[in-house]
Design an enzyme around this catalytic site. Structure first.
Site, PDB file in Angstrom:
ATOM      1  N   ASP A  15       0.853  -1.191   0.000  1.00  0.00           N
ATOM      2  CA  ASP A  15       0.000   0.000   0.000  1.00  0.00           C
ATOM      3  C   ASP A  15       0.892   1.244   0.000  1.00  0.00           C
ATOM      4  O   ASP A  15       1.646   1.473   0.951  1.00  0.00           O
ATOM      5  CB  ASP A  15      -0.865  -0.060   1.262  1.00  0.00           C
ATOM      6  CG  ASP A  15      -1.786   1.128   1.392  1.00  0.00           C
ATOM      7  OD1 ASP A  15      -1.718   2.073   0.573  1.00  0.00           O
ATOM      8  OD2 ASP A  15      -2.585   1.120   2.350  1.00  0.00           O
ATOM      9  N   ILE A  16       0.781   2.045  -1.030  1.00  0.00           N
ATOM     10  CA  ILE A  16       1.667   3.206  -1.175  1.00  0.00           C
ATOM     11  C   ILE A  16       1.476   4.227  -0.046  1.00  0.00           C
ATOM     12  O   ILE A  16       2.396   4.977   0.281  1.00  0.00           O
ATOM     13  CB  ILE A  16       1.472   3.862  -2.563  1.00  0.00           C
ATOM     14  CG1 ILE A  16       2.683   4.719  -2.943  1.00  0.00           C
ATOM     15  CG2 ILE A  16       0.175   4.669  -2.640  1.00  0.00           C
ATOM     16  CD1 ILE A  16       2.711   5.148  -4.403  1.00  0.00           C
ATOM     17  N   ASN A  29      -7.567  12.201 -11.015  1.00  0.00           N
ATOM     18  CA  ASN A  29      -8.326  12.543 -12.230  1.00  0.00           C
ATOM     19  C   ASN A  29      -8.217  14.054 -12.439  1.00  0.00           C
ATOM     20  O   ASN A  29      -7.631  14.766 -11.615  1.00  0.00           O
ATOM     21  CB  ASN A  29      -9.783  12.076 -12.131  1.00  0.00           C
ATOM     22  CG  ASN A  29     -10.480  12.632 -10.913  1.00  0.00           C
ATOM     23  OD1 ASN A  29     -10.485  13.841 -10.693  1.00  0.00           O
ATOM     24  ND2 ASN A  29     -11.037  11.771 -10.090  1.00  0.00           N
ATOM     25  N   GLY A  37      -9.937   3.938  -5.945  1.00  0.00           N
ATOM     26  CA  GLY A  37      -8.598   3.349  -6.053  1.00  0.00           C
ATOM     27  C   GLY A  37      -7.567   3.987  -5.135  1.00  0.00           C
ATOM     28  O   GLY A  37      -7.832   4.320  -3.982  1.00  0.00           O
ATOM     29  N   VAL A  38      -6.376   4.188  -5.691  1.00  0.00           N
ATOM     30  CA  VAL A  38      -5.272   4.722  -4.888  1.00  0.00           C
ATOM     31  C   VAL A  38      -5.554   6.175  -4.473  1.00  0.00           C
ATOM     32  O   VAL A  38      -5.138   6.623  -3.390  1.00  0.00           O
ATOM     33  CB  VAL A  38      -3.933   4.563  -5.642  1.00  0.00           C
ATOM     34  CG1 VAL A  38      -3.796   5.493  -6.802  1.00  0.00           C
ATOM     35  CG2 VAL A  38      -2.759   4.696  -4.699  1.00  0.00           C
ATOM     36  N   ASP A  39      -6.288   6.895  -5.287  1.00  0.00           N
ATOM     37  CA  ASP A  39      -6.671   8.285  -4.989  1.00  0.00           C
ATOM     38  C   ASP A  39      -7.480   8.342  -3.680  1.00  0.00           C
ATOM     39  O   ASP A  39      -7.187   9.132  -2.770  1.00  0.00           O
ATOM     40  CB  ASP A  39      -7.514   8.794  -6.180  1.00  0.00           C
ATOM     41  CG  ASP A  39      -7.645  10.303  -6.231  1.00  0.00           C
ATOM     42  OD1 ASP A  39      -7.071  10.980  -5.364  1.00  0.00           O
ATOM     43  OD2 ASP A  39      -8.326  10.796  -7.150  1.00  0.00           O
ATOM     44  N   SER A 122      -2.792   4.756 -14.149  1.00  0.00           N
ATOM     45  CA  SER A 122      -3.737   4.366 -15.222  1.00  0.00           C
ATOM     46  C   SER A 122      -4.055   2.873 -15.294  1.00  0.00           C
ATOM     47  O   SER A 122      -4.836   2.462 -16.159  1.00  0.00           O
ATOM     48  CB  SER A 122      -3.252   4.806 -16.614  1.00  0.00           C
ATOM     49  OG  SER A 122      -3.439   6.193 -16.792  1.00  0.00           O
ATOM     50  N   THR A 123      -3.456   2.046 -14.412  1.00  0.00           N
ATOM     51  CA  THR A 123      -3.631   0.592 -14.577  1.00  0.00           C
ATOM     52  C   THR A 123      -4.815   0.009 -13.804  1.00  0.00           C
ATOM     53  O   THR A 123      -4.996  -1.200 -13.767  1.00  0.00           O
ATOM     54  CB  THR A 123      -2.352  -0.179 -14.178  1.00  0.00           C
ATOM     55  OG1 THR A 123      -2.076   0.064 -12.789  1.00  0.00           O
ATOM     56  CG2 THR A 123      -1.172   0.231 -15.032  1.00  0.00           C
ATOM     57  N   TYR A 126      -8.605   3.230 -15.089  1.00  0.00           N
ATOM     58  CA  TYR A 126      -8.348   3.766 -16.440  1.00  0.00           C
ATOM     59  C   TYR A 126      -7.904   2.696 -17.437  1.00  0.00           C
ATOM     60  O   TYR A 126      -7.635   3.011 -18.601  1.00  0.00           O
ATOM     61  CB  TYR A 126      -7.358   4.929 -16.387  1.00  0.00           C
ATOM     62  CG  TYR A 126      -7.957   6.233 -15.895  1.00  0.00           C
ATOM     63  CD1 TYR A 126      -9.312   6.325 -15.550  1.00  0.00           C
ATOM     64  CD2 TYR A 126      -7.183   7.393 -15.781  1.00  0.00           C
ATOM     65  CE1 TYR A 126      -9.857   7.513 -15.097  1.00  0.00           C
ATOM     66  CE2 TYR A 126      -7.745   8.592 -15.335  1.00  0.00           C
ATOM     67  CZ  TYR A 126      -9.061   8.641 -14.989  1.00  0.00           C
ATOM     68  OH  TYR A 126      -9.609   9.828 -14.553  1.00  0.00           O
TER      69      TYR A 126
HETATM   70  N1  AR6 Z   1      -1.297   1.473  -3.060  1.00  0.00           N
HETATM   71  C1  AR6 Z   1      -0.670   1.198  -4.213  1.00  0.00           C
HETATM   72  N2  AR6 Z   1      -1.323   0.943  -5.379  1.00  0.00           N
HETATM   73  C2  AR6 Z   1      -2.676   0.952  -5.326  1.00  0.00           C
HETATM   74  C3  AR6 Z   1      -3.406   1.234  -4.148  1.00  0.00           C
HETATM   75  C4  AR6 Z   1      -2.657   1.498  -2.973  1.00  0.00           C
HETATM   76  N3  AR6 Z   1      -3.250   1.779  -1.808  1.00  0.00           N
HETATM   77  N4  AR6 Z   1      -4.743   1.162  -4.441  1.00  0.00           N
HETATM   78  C5  AR6 Z   1      -4.833   0.842  -5.746  1.00  0.00           C
HETATM   79  N5  AR6 Z   1      -3.600   0.712  -6.281  1.00  0.00           N
HETATM   80  P1  AR6 Z   1      -6.460   3.421  -9.896  1.00  0.00           P
HETATM   81  P2  AR6 Z   1      -6.124   4.864 -12.445  1.00  0.00           P
HETATM   82  C6  AR6 Z   1      -3.202   0.413  -7.668  1.00  0.00           C
HETATM   83  O1  AR6 Z   1      -7.781   2.887 -10.319  1.00  0.00           O
HETATM   84  O2  AR6 Z   1      -6.231   3.588 -13.205  1.00  0.00           O
HETATM   85  C7  AR6 Z   1      -9.531   7.093  -9.400  1.00  0.00           C
HETATM   86  O3  AR6 Z   1     -10.897   7.063  -9.116  1.00  0.00           O
HETATM   87  C8  AR6 Z   1      -4.204  -0.345  -8.525  1.00  0.00           C
HETATM   88  O4  AR6 Z   1      -4.113  -1.735  -8.302  1.00  0.00           O
HETATM   89  O5  AR6 Z   1      -6.313   3.906  -8.512  1.00  0.00           O
HETATM   90  O6  AR6 Z   1      -5.018   5.818 -12.792  1.00  0.00           O
HETATM   91  C9  AR6 Z   1      -9.057   8.472  -9.772  1.00  0.00           C
HETATM   92  O7  AR6 Z   1      -9.727   9.499  -9.092  1.00  0.00           O
HETATM   93  C10 AR6 Z   1      -3.751   0.034  -9.924  1.00  0.00           C
HETATM   94  O8  AR6 Z   1      -2.712  -0.827 -10.363  1.00  0.00           O
HETATM   95  O9  AR6 Z   1      -5.990   4.656 -10.848  1.00  0.00           O
HETATM   96  C11 AR6 Z   1      -9.337   8.525 -11.249  1.00  0.00           C
HETATM   97  O10 AR6 Z   1     -10.680   8.867 -11.513  1.00  0.00           O
HETATM   98  C12 AR6 Z   1      -3.164   1.426  -9.730  1.00  0.00           C
HETATM   99  O11 AR6 Z   1      -3.048   1.643  -8.331  1.00  0.00           O
HETATM  100  C13 AR6 Z   1      -9.088   7.106 -11.687  1.00  0.00           C
HETATM  101  O12 AR6 Z   1      -9.307   6.286 -10.548  1.00  0.00           O
HETATM  102  C14 AR6 Z   1      -4.011   2.563 -10.327  1.00  0.00           C
HETATM  103  O13 AR6 Z   1      -5.374   2.284 -10.166  1.00  0.00           O
HETATM  104  C15 AR6 Z   1      -7.659   6.901 -12.102  1.00  0.00           C
HETATM  105  O14 AR6 Z   1      -7.503   5.604 -12.594  1.00  0.00           O
END
Ligand code: AR6
Length: 173
Positions: A15-16, A29, A37-39, A122-123, A126
């Site tokens: 977890d970052i 976004n 997600g991570v956001d 983005s993974t 997105y």
């Molecule tokens: N620590 C590390 N990596 C993580 C964590 C964490 N706590 N949680 C998720 N990931 P995403 P995107 C990974 O969907 O694709 C949001 O709603 C996850 O497994 O967070 O860039 C934003 O507000 C994946 O590999 O971001 C935007 O609307 C990676 O983080 C949209 O999602 C990115 O997944 C952005 O989409």
């Protein structure tokens, strides 16, 4: 100083939000006002002051990056970047993703950030293919480190086993 990039790149799984780096990168976004997600995890861990600062930033273009404080995180700063939504690869997605890494690293350099941690931008929501995204992340980072002595360390954070294996194989080549 010799800019050997292999010693300056690390891979961790987890977890970052728990990382003790100078900056962690958020996959945000265009609004910069939170999401899933991570956001979501970063906003939850940093606390409401992060949202208040993000309100003052006027959003962010895809491929660009903006910086805030880290608030309740161990990380002193958060670099928010906006990755492209994957539409099959014909909408400049690869260049935009490369630009996320470059912009984030430029911002780290100009803010004297020594260690910076990236999630797989983005993974998730997105839908960018994970293997191609990791290749772009690594290539762009290596290019930057070759030409710059700061930041001194870049940490890639894989959230799941599949991502970890993709990065591990690419980094060991
Ligand atoms: N620590 C590390 N990596 C993580 C964590 C964490 N706590 N949680 C998720 N990931 P995403 P995107 C990974 O969907 O694709 C949001 O709603 C996850 O497994 O967070 O860039 C934003 O507000 C994946 O590999 O971001 C935007 O609307 C990676 O983080 C949209 O999602 C990115 O997944 C952005 O989409």
């Amino acid at each position: 100083m010799e800019n050997t990039c292999k010693e300056r790149i690390e891979l961790v799984k987890g977890d970052i939000t728990t990382l003790d780096a100078d900056a962690i990168v958020n996959a945000a976004n265009n609004s910069l006002l939170g999401g899933g997600g991570v956001d979501r995890a970063i906003h939850k861990a940093a606390g409401p002051e992060l949202y208040a600062e993000c309100l003052t930033l006027d959003g962010c273009e895809t491929g660009e990056a903006k910086i805030t404080k880290g608030y309740n995180l161990k990380a002193r700063h958060i670099i928010h970047t906006v990755g492209p939504i994957w539409h099959g690869g014909k909408r400049n997605e690869t260049d935009l993703l490369a630009s996320c890494y470059k912009s984030s690293l430029e911002l780290a350099k100009s803010n004297n950030i020594d260690t910076i941690a990236f999630p797989g931008i983005s993974t998730g929501a997105y839908r960018f293919p994970k293997d191609l995204a990791a290749l772009i992340a690594i290539n762009e980072t290596k290019r930057f480190l070759k030409n710059n002595s700061s930041p001194s360390k870049v940490i890639f954070v894989a959230f799941d086993d599949e991502s970890y294996e993709i990065y591990r194989k690419l980094l060991c080549q």
